[in-house]
Motif scaffolding. Structure first.
Motif, short mmCIF file in Angstrom:
data_model
loop_
_atom_site.label_atom_id
_atom_site.label_comp_id
_atom_site.label_asym_id
_atom_site.label_seq_id
_atom_site.Cartn_x
_atom_site.Cartn_y
_atom_site.Cartn_z
N MET A 147 -0.18 -5.03 7.35
CA MET A 147 -0.17 -3.57 7.31
C MET A 147 0.91 -3.02 8.24
SD MET A 147 -2.62 -2.22 5.32
CE MET A 147 -3.49 -0.82 6.03
N VAL A 148 1.05 -1.74 8.16
CA VAL A 148 2.17 -1.11 8.84
C VAL A 148 1.79 -0.65 10.24
CG1 VAL A 148 3.47 1.02 8.89
CG2 VAL A 148 3.42 -0.38 6.87
N ASP A 149 2.73 -0.77 11.13
CA ASP A 149 2.56 -0.22 12.46
C ASP A 149 3.08 1.22 12.43
OD1 ASP A 149 2.61 0.49 15.10
OD2 ASP A 149 3.18 -1.50 15.76
N LEU A 150 2.25 2.14 12.91
CA LEU A 150 2.69 3.53 12.95
C LEU A 150 3.91 3.69 13.85
CD1 LEU A 150 -0.55 5.70 13.03
CD2 LEU A 150 0.92 5.09 11.12
N GLY A 151 4.11 2.74 14.76
CA GLY A 151 5.29 2.78 15.60
C GLY A 151 6.57 2.70 14.77
N LEU A 207 10.35 -2.10 8.46
CA LEU A 207 9.65 -1.02 7.77
C LEU A 207 10.03 -1.00 6.30
CD1 LEU A 207 7.84 1.48 7.86
CD2 LEU A 207 9.86 2.84 8.37
#
Lengths: 305, 305
Positions: free
Chosen positions: A1-5, A40
């Motif tokens: 999953m993606v890191d909001l960073g 990303l």
DNA sequence: GAGATCGTGTTGAATAACTGCATGGTTGAT
DNA sequence: ATCAACCATGCAGTTATTCAACACGATCTC
């Protein structure tokens, strides 16, 4: 999953325009930002950026993701804010930013008030201009900014920020006491058409230019100074006139007088508070915003009386 | 900033109930899950879990975060889906799950259709029960599930899933051809009060029990079998009767007849499609859902005719 | 009370992330 | 046309993080 960073980096890239600038804003190396963006792009499953000369341009997919990134980051801010309401009140360092003239009448008193009120808040005040306020707010360098919006500033309904009107800082024409206009009760801006002008620092200068243009003339600017005290010194020596907001004190310049401008309401600069969208519910931020509003009310009342 | 993977782990923990089960569902070790949860708690700035015997219980803050986590994850799914529409169509492996009887008439034909239609989709079909469908869907083990909701299943408006009605699978009473009820055009469920019942596998057995209870009696269940073919064999040997959905074929059992149940609409089990909320717009998933709906229409039409 | 189950520390290895430097390409001024 | 400044990115090398495996204490069941 993606890191909001990663999404955060992506948003800062868009705001800053270049990888190098984004890296600087995030306290990273350009290389790190570049790698984060590649990751990303991989996790999003689409190309987000494409070379455009020596810089980068967002692709269609990139622009789509950017919209979602704003929503996601705001949602996370909201979550954090709500959590802070339920958990034990922890010590919190609040980073407040504001333009130079806002610190004395607004930010400094508010920081003092918060400390005396026993809130578990450690306020850190920093002076910056409008543009940097938005940028650092986005890059999480500041938590609250007090600023005067410019023509290229994000609109009030920008998905990334939550902005609230704080007060209108009325502008007066400042002239030497022996000036021809000094004795007037009010003065129309058009009456200054033949005057020479002192141009204050960049943000404010643009506003004055816009007001004069609206009044039907182009101000004849001769001297220039970033600091208000320097501007006032120039005016005091008869080198020109200037529009000065009431938050700027004339106490150090007894030879100068304010001449109110005609119009109701008179010309003024709007002063806003700005926080990251979603974060306004966080107890520490909410407390500071309330204190700011209260202080702004006192300032306005004092000017009227 | 937060990694959505941590929120994902947190959601799976809630769904699975224990760290060990969550770790198993995520193909991780319990230790890794425990550490991820600690990190999430640190980044959220609040205690999310508290010991409850030898397991964990969500704190108030944890429950608050859970709600936001559902929204955030759904938002990310939406973003991914929208990106997939703008980027180049890449090869995609779709993992379809369904209960045993759904595979023959629904999932297998759909997988074949997608392959023949030239879609860049590789479908992988897996058989599971309802409960595991939801769990694996949440843990990203499956992308689409065809299932029959149970009383403890998430409601249709659950924030984590997007569920759509696919078809109603009508239930018939199945009896040997020489049974007293075999010749009837329709039969009321209450007429089977004195019969002995074959209890099919767990999910379906609960539905039958509920239907009989609604009809005013408790079914006298004697034998039990998970596999429908085994159930039918038991019925064929006169050991009891059973309600059998029409998706189950009786072709292998010439000695059995279906007796439609009275009622309009007749008793049936609802069959739903379920995907992670936000993912239904992704091209591959949308294509598969469309194919499923189309196939379900054919199945329904065939049963009617 | 024995055995099973569960959450969580610890340790070491694999993985990922970041910095610093080098490279290739682009812009703009001389 | 040339040169310098600027920008993104690739490539080591280092640092930090992540995970599996094991151990331990606590808890529940029989």
């Amino acid at each position: 999953m993606v890191d909001l960073g990663l999404l955060q980096t992506f948003r800062v890239l868009e705001e800053q325009g270049t990888v190098t600038a984004a890296a600087h804003a995030l306290n990273l190396s350009p290389s790190a930002v570049s790698q984060q963006l590649r990751q990303l792009s991989r996790q999003a499953g689409a190309a987000l950026l494409e070379p455009d000369g020596r810089r980068l341009r967002l692709t269609v997919a990139g622009r789509v993701l950017l919209g979602h990134a704003d929503v996601l980051c705001a949602q996370w801010e909201t979550a954090r804010a709500e959590l802070a309401q339920h958990g034990a009140p922890a010590r919190r360092t609040l980073r407040l930013a504001g333009f130079a003239t806002s610190i004395g009448p607004l930010l400094a008193p508010v920081a003092g008030t918060l400390a005396r009120a026993g809130e578990p808040i450690q306020a850190i005040v920093t002076e910056t201009d409008t543009r940097n306020s938005y940028q650092q707010l986005l890059a999480e360098g500041f938590d609250i900014a007090v600023l005067t919006p410019l023509s290229d500033s994000p609109p009030t309904d920008d998905a990334r920020f939550h902005q609230e009107h704080l007060l209108d800082d009325v502008l007066d024409l400042v002239v030497p006491a022996d000036h021809a206009l000094a004795a007037r009760g009010t003065v129309d801006l058009a009456a200054t058409e033949r005057a020479t002008w002192i141009s204050p620092h960049h943000d404010q200068g643009r506003l004055i230019h816009a007001l004069c243009t609206a009044a039907g003339f182009a101000p004849h600017t001769v001297h220039h100074a970033d600091d208000w005290q320097a501007v006032l010194a120039l005016v005091r020596h008869g080198l020109g006139v200037c529009l000065v907001p009431r938050l700027v004190s004339l106490d150090a310049h007894p030879g100068l007088v304010r001449v109110p401008l005609a119009g109701s309401p008179p010309p003024s600069r709007r002063i806003l508070t700005c926080v990251r969208r979603g974060s306004s519910g966080e107890p520490a931020i909410a407390a500071a915003l309330t204190a700011l509003r209260e202080r702004a009310g006192q300032v306005s009342a004092a000017r009227v009386g």
